[in-house]
Design a protein around this motif. Structure first.
Motif, short mmCIF file in Angstrom:
data_model
loop_
_atom_site.label_atom_id
_atom_site.label_comp_id
_atom_site.label_asym_id
_atom_site.label_seq_id
_atom_site.Cartn_x
_atom_site.Cartn_y
_atom_site.Cartn_z
N PHE A 12 0.97 -1.29 0.14
CA PHE A 12 -0.17 0.09 0.01
C PHE A 12 0.85 1.04 0.11
N LEU A 13 1.73 1.25 0.69
CA LEU A 13 2.98 2.28 0.84
C LEU A 13 3.36 2.35 -0.43
N GLY A 14 3.81 1.65 -1.16
CA GLY A 14 4.43 1.46 -2.38
C GLY A 14 3.56 2.13 -3.63
N LEU A 15 2.17 1.83 -3.36
CA LEU A 15 1.30 2.19 -4.40
C LEU A 15 0.91 3.67 -4.10
N SER A 16 0.77 4.14 -2.83
CA SER A 16 0.72 5.46 -2.41
C SER A 16 1.81 6.57 -3.02
N ALA A 17 3.11 5.98 -2.72
CA ALA A 17 4.06 6.57 -3.40
C ALA A 17 4.22 6.71 -4.92
N ASP A 183 -10.00 18.54 -12.24
CA ASP A 183 -9.01 17.74 -13.05
C ASP A 183 -9.11 16.35 -13.46
N PRO A 184 -9.55 15.87 -14.50
CA PRO A 184 -9.62 14.60 -14.85
C PRO A 184 -8.43 13.69 -14.47
N LEU A 185 -7.30 14.29 -14.42
CA LEU A 185 -6.21 13.36 -14.13
C LEU A 185 -6.27 13.28 -12.56
N ALA A 186 -6.31 14.19 -12.00
CA ALA A 186 -6.48 14.15 -10.53
C ALA A 186 -7.50 13.14 -9.98
N LYS A 191 -9.24 7.88 -7.76
CA LYS A 191 -9.90 6.56 -7.75
C LYS A 191 -8.97 5.40 -7.66
N PHE A 192 -7.59 5.68 -8.35
CA PHE A 192 -6.67 4.38 -8.20
C PHE A 192 -6.27 4.22 -7.09
N ILE A 193 -6.06 5.35 -5.94
CA ILE A 193 -5.69 5.17 -4.80
C ILE A 193 -6.60 4.71 -3.70
N VAL A 194 -7.77 4.95 -4.04
CA VAL A 194 -8.83 4.54 -3.30
C VAL A 194 -9.38 3.11 -3.53
N ILE A 195 -9.21 2.58 -4.91
CA ILE A 195 -9.59 1.29 -5.33
C ILE A 195 -8.55 0.40 -4.72
N GLU A 196 -7.13 0.57 -4.83
CA GLU A 196 -5.94 0.00 -4.26
C GLU A 196 -6.05 -0.20 -2.75
N HIS A 197 -6.34 0.86 -2.28
CA HIS A 197 -6.45 0.85 -0.87
C HIS A 197 -7.58 -0.21 -0.24
N ALA A 198 -8.67 -0.16 -0.91
CA ALA A 198 -9.68 -1.20 -0.62
C ALA A 198 -9.15 -2.37 -1.08
N HIS A 199 -8.64 -2.76 -2.04
CA HIS A 199 -8.18 -4.20 -2.09
C HIS A 199 -7.05 -4.59 -1.13
N VAL A 200 -6.17 -3.69 -0.89
CA VAL A 200 -5.40 -3.86 0.53
C VAL A 200 -5.89 -4.29 1.54
#
Length: 204
Positions: A12-17, A183-186, A191-200
């Protein structure tokens, strides 16, 4: 702590970074000179082109609220050059010390209503604590000023609605500091952080 939890936490920390690096890289790409094909910070890249001169006359501004965000606005205006700061305002006299370094020619006022009375101030930046936004914004719009209001727009839904309606009815520019949220990119990175966090969390 189990090995499984340690692994998930490291992942998770790696994904956040990684997400933070993605945001940084995206900012560099956006800041790159048009047509350069590479970020402005890439070693060996051509220097960014000088900004084009503003075709219109300078717009005199005032910054109301000289906390961290207010000073950040002053720094941005100082770099811009086309928006000289005519006045700064805060009800804490000590706040003027740092502001003077960024806008030495600006008048220092403790009452925002005196700022709105200045005929040469065309635009105001509201960076006070959130619960103070509503009345300042409403008065600024009534005074015929262009207004930029920092986020969060208000402390309550009712106040936010009043501010939005005032901005909608203004004959001048009205902007709320929600650029990054729009901003669409932000949005994709969040979304990427939230989804991966939920997965972890699901694997713990």
């Amino acid at each position: 702590m189990s090995d499984q939890f340690s692994m998930d936490r490291r992942r998770f920390l790696g994904l956040s970074a990684g997400a933070a690096l993605l945001l940084t890289a995206a900012g560099e790409i956006i800041a790159a000179p048009e047509g350069s094909g590479s970020p402005a910070t890439t070693p060996g890249a051509a220097p960014a082109a000088a900004p084009k001169p503003n075709p219109g006359p300078p717009v005199k501004c005032a910054v109301i609220g000289l906390g961290v965000q207010g000073r950040a606005i002053l720094e941005g205006l100082k770099k811009e050059g086309a928006a000289p700061v005519a006045a700064v305002c805060d009800n804490y006299a000590g706040a003027f010390n740092r502001a003077r370094a960024l806008a030495p020619q600006a008048a220092t006022l403790e009452d925002y209503r005196r700022v709105l009375d200045l005929p040469d101030v065309q635009a105001v930046f509201v960076a006070t604590p959130t619960h103070l936004h509503k009345q300042i914004v409403l008065d600024a719009v009534s005074a015929g000023k262009a207004v930029y209001c920092e986020a969060p727009i208000a402390h309550t839904v009712e106040d936010a609605r009043e501010i939005a309606l005032a901005g909608k009815g203004s004959k001048n520019v009205f902007q709320v500091g929600l650029v990054q949220r729009a901003d669409p990119l932000a949005q994709q990175v969040i979304k990427f952080i939230v989804i991966e966090h939920a997965h972890v969390l699901a694997q713990q």
